[in-house]
Design an enzyme around this catalytic site. Structure first.
Site, PDB file in Angstrom:
ATOM      1  N   SER A 282      -1.170  -1.945   3.463  1.00  0.00           N
ATOM      2  CA  SER A 282      -0.690  -0.559   3.364  1.00  0.00           C
ATOM      3  C   SER A 282      -0.036  -0.721   1.839  1.00  0.00           C
ATOM      4  O   SER A 282      -0.091  -1.897   1.377  1.00  0.00           O
ATOM      5  CB  SER A 282       0.317  -0.152   4.052  1.00  0.00           C
ATOM      6  N   LYS A 283       0.343   0.464   1.334  1.00  0.00           N
ATOM      7  CA  LYS A 283       1.167   0.416   0.256  1.00  0.00           C
ATOM      8  C   LYS A 283       2.142  -0.565  -0.194  1.00  0.00           C
ATOM      9  O   LYS A 283       2.370  -0.935  -1.166  1.00  0.00           O
ATOM     10  CB  LYS A 283       1.863   1.729  -0.073  1.00  0.00           C
ATOM     11  N   ARG A 284       2.810  -0.863   1.035  1.00  0.00           N
ATOM     12  CA  ARG A 284       3.614  -2.044   0.913  1.00  0.00           C
ATOM     13  C   ARG A 284       3.309  -3.146   0.224  1.00  0.00           C
ATOM     14  O   ARG A 284       3.934  -4.046  -0.352  1.00  0.00           O
ATOM     15  CB  ARG A 284       4.318  -2.261   2.403  1.00  0.00           C
TER      16      ARG A 284
ATOM     17  N   THR B 102      -3.670  -0.202  -3.189  1.00  0.00           N
ATOM     18  CA  THR B 102      -4.495  -0.015  -2.082  1.00  0.00           C
ATOM     19  C   THR B 102      -5.635   0.907  -2.513  1.00  0.00           C
ATOM     20  O   THR B 102      -6.615   0.984  -1.647  1.00  0.00           O
ATOM     21  CB  THR B 102      -3.965   0.674  -0.756  1.00  0.00           C
TER      22      THR B 102
END
Ligand code: GLU
Length: 467
Positions: free
Chosen positions: A242-244, A248
């Site tokens: 994910s973006k974390r 992406t």
């Protein structure tokens, strides 16, 4: 029996841009088809009108194009095919594999509440399943599939193996809503069938859907495609990417300056293997890619591996093709276009630039010496190495450079001799020389630069810096 030609498809929903997981799904489908002389089709699943946008569709097409994943024919629009989806639902009604359900929302909710109270399954069991047409009211209805209620269904998946579901877990899913519009699950099956899709390769988040979709294939008596549900991509911490975890989106990787060939190589290896091979060409990937090599557990995204492969692909690229790709990268990132002399300089220097560059920005930092022109303004680090002592030494070099024959050996020879005369090492002269020639602390070797710049420009730059 002759085998059917392979037809695969990538079926993105244009509710967002192309992300890395989608790009890998597309790549697997593309490789599988291209390696077998088959077709790779693109279907835009744009039935969710509220969330689908033309910009997202364009971003998906751009992302695939950047990655070099060409599709056959025009992209299909799922929404444009709604009439056909409705027609199939009506066929199922006529065949008795689907039925009209007149239950209201309140009735369905009451059913669920009672089921919760009795601790029985909340899957809705419509009382209309076996009611004859003659007894139907003149009220709005949905069309539901008649799912089996007993026994079990086993689907054999090329990645997951045999997967079995108890049929009591299947509900009579809706095919047409009360406004007559078809649901997504119906659209996917009808489109896959009509497009002649032989292999459905997609993320394993769709495995449960496969059981529901299977009902429609069975009801229509259609050939079922071969299934391959690929585990999703995880981040380095073992959680779904994910973006974390950083970038992406495919476009983000393009903007970071990763070469498409390196990206393809890395994404192919992400969840698929061929022995110990890490680095391979497109031709090898097409030849080797198969469904057997897809792993059952999620692969972890590893930027270091990606960069390593990208570096190797940059190093083996054809110079002109590489320049072309770098120019596309500049356009994609809104950077100014190169001038004719900058292009010429890049091409002349490319052999030295492409060594050990993992990304295009890295390569372009090293390329500063051909992108800039006299008088060169050194950056702080470079300026610091051009002290008075070294300026003096370099000044002694210019007369020798006038006459030396312009080859690497000869150039190395005179610089080494100069270093010796001043009781220092060749490496100690490289910094100031680099500063004079490039104005930067990072560049190809000083001799590579001299060979690219030529005699007059080399001497002029040294004189500018030390004069
Ligand atoms: N549109 C679905 C998605 O974007 C893919 C459906 C499929 O591959 O069957 O996740």
């Amino acid at each position: 029996m002759t085998q059917k030609p392979v037809v695969t498809r990538f079926a993105p929903s244009p509710t967002g841009a192309l992300h890395i997981g989608g790009a890998r799904t597309a790549l697997f489908n593309w490789l599988y088809a291209r390696g077998r002389g088959g077709k790779f089709l693109l279907r835009i699943e744009d039935t969710d009108k509220a969330r689908s946008t033309d910009e997202n569709t364009q971003a998906i097409l751009d992302g695939l194009t950047w990655l070099g994943l060409d599709w056959d024919g025009e992209p299909f629009s799922q929404a444009a095919n709604a009439e056909r989806h409705i027609q199939v639902a009506h066929q199922m009604l006529a065949d008795g594999t689907a039925y009209k359900c007149f239950a209201t929302q309140d009735e369905i909710e009451a059913f669920r509440e009672e089921a919760r109270a009795n601790k029985t399954s909340t899957l809705y069991r419509s009382p209309w399943r076996d009611v004859a047409e003659a007894d139907h009211p003149d009220l709005p209805y949905v069309v539901r599939v008649k799912a089996p209620r007993e026994g079990a269904t086993t689907l054999s998946d090329e990645v997951q193996g045999d997967v079995t579901w108890q049929n009591e877990q299947l509900d009579d899913m809706i095919l047409l809503r009360s406004d007559g519009s078809p649901v997504y699950m119906l659209a996917v099956v009808v489109d896959d069938h009509d497009m002649g899709v032989t292999h459905v390769i997609r993320g394993d988040d769709h495995l449960a859907n496969a059981f529901r979709q299977n009902l429609i294939y069975t009801a229509m008596g259609w050939d079922k495609p071969i299934l391959a549900h690929v585990p999703l991509i995880f981040g380095p911490d073992g959680k779904k990417l994910s973006k974390r975890h950083g970038a992406t989106g495919a476009a983000e990787y393009q903007a970071l300056g990763y070469p498409a060939a390196g990206m393809r190589n890395y994404l192919t290896r992400l969840g698929w293997s061929h022995g110990d091979d890490e680095f391979f060409t497109d031709a090898q990937a097409r030849e080797w890619f198969d469904l057997d090599g897809i792993g059952k557990s999620p692969a972890r995204f590893d930027t270091k591996k990606l960069e390593n492969l990208c570096g190797q692909h940059i190093a083996i690229s054809d110079n002109a093709a590489l320049l072309h790709e770098i120019e596309a990268f500049r356009t994609a990132t809104d950077a100014t276009a190169f001038t004719v002399s900058q292009r010429d300089g890049l091409l002349a220097a490319m052999d030295s630039l492409k060594e050990r560059s993992k990304t295009f920005p890295e390569l372009l930092v090293k390329a500063h010496f051909v992108l800039t022109s006299r008088p060169i303004t050194p950056d702080e680090k470079a300026a610091n190495s051009l002290d008075i002592v070294h300026k003096g030494i370099l000044n002694e070099l210019t007369p020798q450079l006038q006459t030396v024959s312009w080859s690497r050996d000869e150039l190395e020879g005179i610089v080494a001799a100069l270093a010796e005369a001043h009781d220092t090492k060749l490496g100690k002269l490289a910094g100031p020389l680099r500063a004079a020639l490039a104005g930067r602390a990072v560049s190809p070797s000083v001799f590579d630069m001299m060979l690219v710049l030529g005699r007059d420009e080399t001497i002029a730059r040294i004189k500018d810096a030390c004069g």
